[in-house]
Write a protein that holds these residues in place. Structure first.
Motif, PDB file in Angstrom:
ATOM      1  N   VAL A  46       0.977  -1.209  -0.002  1.00 25.79           N
ATOM      2  CA  VAL A  46      -0.252  -0.040   0.178  1.00 25.79           C
ATOM      3  C   VAL A  46       0.840   1.432  -0.079  1.00 25.79           C
ATOM      4  N   PHE A  47       1.983   1.246   0.831  1.00 28.39           N
ATOM      5  CA  PHE A  47       2.927   2.400   0.806  1.00 28.39           C
ATOM      6  C   PHE A  47       3.366   2.676  -0.502  1.00 28.39           C
ATOM      7  N   LEU A  48       3.735   1.622  -1.259  1.00 23.74           N
ATOM      8  CA  LEU A  48       4.743   1.615  -2.380  1.00 23.74           C
ATOM      9  C   LEU A  48       3.640   2.171  -3.497  1.00 23.74           C
ATOM     10  N   GLY A  68      11.039  -0.004  -5.303  1.00 21.47           N
ATOM     11  CA  GLY A  68      10.046  -0.593  -4.606  1.00 21.47           C
ATOM     12  C   GLY A  68       9.803  -2.034  -5.295  1.00 21.47           C
ATOM     13  N   LEU A  69       9.732  -2.099  -6.628  1.00 22.24           N
ATOM     14  CA  LEU A  69       9.453  -3.338  -7.367  1.00 22.24           C
ATOM     15  C   LEU A  69      10.600  -4.376  -6.898  1.00 22.24           C
ATOM     16  N   ARG A  70      11.966  -3.710  -6.892  1.00 24.31           N
ATOM     17  CA  ARG A  70      13.103  -4.804  -6.547  1.00 24.31           C
ATOM     18  C   ARG A  70      12.997  -5.261  -4.970  1.00 24.31           C
ATOM     19  N   GLY A  71      12.453  -4.315  -3.894  1.00 21.14           N
ATOM     20  CA  GLY A  71      12.131  -4.678  -2.929  1.00 21.14           C
ATOM     21  C   GLY A  71      10.973  -5.931  -2.807  1.00 21.14           C
ATOM     22  N   GLY A 119       8.498  -8.933  -9.965  1.00 22.29           N
ATOM     23  CA  GLY A 119       8.268  -7.784  -9.085  1.00 22.29           C
ATOM     24  C   GLY A 119       6.662  -7.520  -8.734  1.00 22.29           C
ATOM     25  N   TRP A 120       6.029  -7.274 -10.123  1.00 20.16           N
ATOM     26  CA  TRP A 120       4.695  -6.870  -9.996  1.00 20.16           C
ATOM     27  C   TRP A 120       3.802  -8.068  -9.224  1.00 20.16           C
ATOM     28  N   ARG A 121       4.058  -9.473  -9.522  1.00 18.72           N
ATOM     29  CA  ARG A 121       3.426 -10.485  -9.172  1.00 18.72           C
ATOM     30  C   ARG A 121       3.822 -10.746  -7.494  1.00 18.72           C
ATOM     31  N   ALA A 122       5.020 -10.294  -7.071  1.00 19.70           N
ATOM     32  CA  ALA A 122       5.063 -10.381  -5.648  1.00 19.70           C
ATOM     33  C   ALA A 122       4.556  -9.433  -5.085  1.00 19.70           C
ATOM     34  N   LEU A 123       4.503  -8.148  -5.463  1.00 14.73           N
ATOM     35  CA  LEU A 123       3.741  -6.999  -4.917  1.00 14.73           C
ATOM     36  C   LEU A 123       2.074  -7.413  -4.918  1.00 14.73           C
ATOM     37  N   LEU A 124       1.558  -7.922  -5.852  1.00 12.75           N
ATOM     38  CA  LEU A 124       0.057  -8.623  -5.767  1.00 12.75           C
ATOM     39  C   LEU A 124      -0.026  -9.694  -4.816  1.00 12.75           C
ATOM     40  N   TYR A 125       1.039 -10.471  -4.629  1.00 14.74           N
ATOM     41  CA  TYR A 125       1.060 -11.509  -3.618  1.00 14.74           C
ATOM     42  C   TYR A 125       0.635 -10.805  -2.243  1.00 14.74           C
ATOM     43  N   ALA A 126       1.735  -9.806  -2.063  1.00  9.66           N
ATOM     44  CA  ALA A 126       1.770  -9.086  -0.646  1.00  9.66           C
ATOM     45  C   ALA A 126       0.414  -8.421  -0.603  1.00  9.66           C
ATOM     46  N   ASN A 160      -2.539 -26.085   1.761  1.00 15.22           N
ATOM     47  CA  ASN A 160      -2.667 -26.440   0.583  1.00 15.22           C
ATOM     48  C   ASN A 160      -2.996 -25.214  -0.200  1.00 15.22           C
ATOM     49  N   ALA A 161      -4.081 -24.402   0.488  1.00 16.48           N
ATOM     50  CA  ALA A 161      -4.400 -23.203  -0.250  1.00 16.48           C
ATOM     51  C   ALA A 161      -3.187 -22.250  -0.453  1.00 16.48           C
ATOM     52  N   ASP A 162      -2.320 -22.314   0.868  1.00 23.73           N
ATOM     53  CA  ASP A 162      -1.039 -21.310   0.559  1.00 23.73           C
ATOM     54  C   ASP A 162      -0.059 -21.988  -0.218  1.00 23.73           C
ATOM     55  N   ARG A 163      -0.082 -23.260  -0.418  1.00 22.50           N
ATOM     56  CA  ARG A 163       0.740 -23.867  -1.561  1.00 22.50           C
ATOM     57  C   ARG A 163       0.435 -23.266  -2.900  1.00 22.50           C
ATOM     58  N   ALA A 164      -0.838 -23.274  -3.239  1.00 23.83           N
ATOM     59  CA  ALA A 164      -1.391 -22.810  -4.463  1.00 23.83           C
ATOM     60  C   ALA A 164      -1.194 -21.486  -4.614  1.00 23.83           C
ATOM     61  N   MET A 165      -1.427 -20.552  -3.799  1.00 20.75           N
ATOM     62  CA  MET A 165      -0.891 -19.216  -3.872  1.00 20.75           C
ATOM     63  C   MET A 165       0.393 -18.957  -4.081  1.00 20.75           C
ATOM     64  N   VAL A 166       1.361 -19.659  -3.401  1.00 19.61           N
ATOM     65  CA  VAL A 166       2.599 -19.300  -3.798  1.00 19.61           C
ATOM     66  C   VAL A 166       3.111 -19.907  -5.078  1.00 19.61           C
ATOM     67  N   ARG A 167       2.644 -21.049  -5.510  1.00 18.72           N
ATOM     68  CA  ARG A 167       2.837 -21.610  -6.803  1.00 18.72           C
ATOM     69  C   ARG A 167       2.398 -20.741  -7.952  1.00 18.72           C
ATOM     70  N   GLY A 168       1.057 -20.023  -7.667  1.00 14.55           N
ATOM     71  CA  GLY A 168       0.510 -19.432  -8.749  1.00 14.55           C
ATOM     72  C   GLY A 168       1.043 -17.938  -8.813  1.00 14.55           C
ATOM     73  N   LEU A 169       1.674 -17.376  -7.710  1.00 18.82           N
ATOM     74  CA  LEU A 169       2.058 -15.898  -7.789  1.00 18.82           C
ATOM     75  C   LEU A 169       3.524 -15.838  -7.757  1.00 18.82           C
ATOM     76  N   LEU A 170       4.137 -16.827  -6.877  1.00 17.58           N
ATOM     77  CA  LEU A 170       5.511 -16.495  -6.739  1.00 17.58           C
ATOM     78  C   LEU A 170       6.527 -17.336  -7.586  1.00 17.58           C
TER      79      LEU A 170
END
Length: 398
Positions: A46-48, A68-71, A119-126, A160-170
């Protein structure tokens, strides 16, 4: 009843049990840690986005967003490591940001950072993790005191839901990462091939035509000195020099043919392949079924591929006859060179086959060798077809 944890290199956990084994405790710890990680990631996102977008009209907004995307990449790396250690999810790291020559300078660098999909996918995940982090923390905390008999099953479902999110976005895109690795490898092959060709041309000029022309200049100088004192000797030396000139011209023609033959440019692949087939020590039949000429680069690669293969037939095959077939199938140009020799050719046999395979692979081509001991040998090569612009179609030879 407890169950031993799976090996560390697997991403498939054991079945959930009523008893709390080490794997279940790992999942519970991961789900409890979701909340602080989600809060940190949400605040960062949100801050970024807020500050970077709000200040985009100034000189610091977009650079701040790029940094911020590198972060966000670092946040994604930390989340992948956490999922790998506590959930057993095997996730490869995305390719690091590589800045090429075209990205030198502030604005090219800024644009390359702003369009970074990792970077954008990691930001969406966060950004989207906060509600899920609240749910998992609440359910697990209540389950430890009230719902503990079914907590392993609840933990497994939420993990398992967390596993799916990590695989899908990260996780990196497999196809994209594979393509990047191939292009990096192909670029190295192209550079090495070009350097080897330049060294070969320099060596041939230095050891062949250049040395012969130097000797020719010396002979003509001696003939000039003897022109008045011994005209007959001078005439003999001029005759020898004339012969040397013919040899030097032939060497230069051969060298030019090795760079790019004139017959290929003027008359196309059919005539060029017939020309090299006529110089082979084995009788060769050539058949082409091309109704149009491919792009110049593809045509040149096809020519030199057949030339190298026919040289191998002459030197190593001990064949009585050979054949060359060229045709188009969809968006591919196919080449097949066969002989009835002794066979036994290998990609690592030192006959140039591996170099051909690398050159074809550098342009998205394929190279297939079938050469059992005792023969026959069949080599099939594929190249991508690209149309030649501004060149009329050439009828295939009957």
């Amino acid at each position: 009843m407890t169950m031993s944890p799976p090996p560390p290199d697997t991403d498939r956990p054991p079945p959930a049990r009523l008893a709390f084994d080490r794997w279940t405790w790992k999942e519970i710890a991961y789900l409890l840690a979701n909340l602080p990680m989600a809060i940190a990631g949400f605040v960062y996102a949100v801050f970024l986005i807020g500050v970077g977008t709000g200040l985009s009209v100034t000189v610091i907004g977009l650079p701040l967003l790029a940094l911020g995307l590198r972060g966000a990449r670092a946040f994604g790396r930390a989340e992948r490591g956490r999922a790998r250690a506590m959930l057993g999810v095997r996730i490869d790291e995305p390719s690091p940001m590589r800045l090429g020559r075209q990205d030198r300078g502030f604005f090219p660098w800024l644009w390359s950072q702003l369009k970074d999909p990792v970077g954008w996918r990691a930001l969406l995940y966060a950004f989207i993790r906060l509600p899920w982090g609240v749910v998992t923390f609440t359910v697990v905390l209540v389950g430890l005191f009230v719902l503990w008999p079914v907590l392993p099953y609840l933990a497994r479902g939420m993990a398992n839901a967390d596993r799916a999110m990590v695989r899908g976005l990260l996780s990196p895109s497999d196809e994209l990462e594979r393509r990047i690795a191939e292009l990096e490898s192909d670029r190295g092959v192209v550079v090495d091939t070009a350097a080897a060709d330049l060294r070969r041309i320099e060596r041939d000029l230095h050891d062949g035509a250049q040395a012969r022309l130097v000797a020719l200049a010396m002979d003509l100088g001696l003939a000039k000195e003897k022109l008045t004192a011994d005209p007959e000797a001078a005439a003999r030396m001029v005759d020898e020099a004339h012969g040397e000139v013919k040899v030097a011209l032939q060497e230069l023609r051969d060298l030019a043919r090795g760079i790019h033959p004139a017959v290929l440019t003027d008359r196309g692949l059919d005539a060029a392949l017939s020309s090299i087939a006529s110089r082979c020590t084995v009788p060769v039949t050539v058949e082409t079924g091309l109704s149009a000429r491919p792009a110049e680069a593809i045509e040149g690669i096809a020519y030199f591929t057949v030339s190298e293969l026919l040289q191998n037939v002459s030197k190593h095959s001990r064949a009585r006859q050979a054949s060359v077939e060229v045709w188009r199938s969809g968006d591919r140009l196919l080449i097949q060179v066969a002989d009835d020799g002794v066979g036994g050719a290998r990609l690592d046999g030192g006959t140039g086959m591996s170099g051909l395979a690398e050159r074809l692979g550098a342009v998205d081509g394929l190279f297939v060798l079938d050469s059992p001991e005792g023969g026959p040998t069949t080599v099939t090569a594929e190249l991508p077809w690209r149309d030649r612009t501004g060149t009329p179609a050439k009828p295939a030879r009957p």
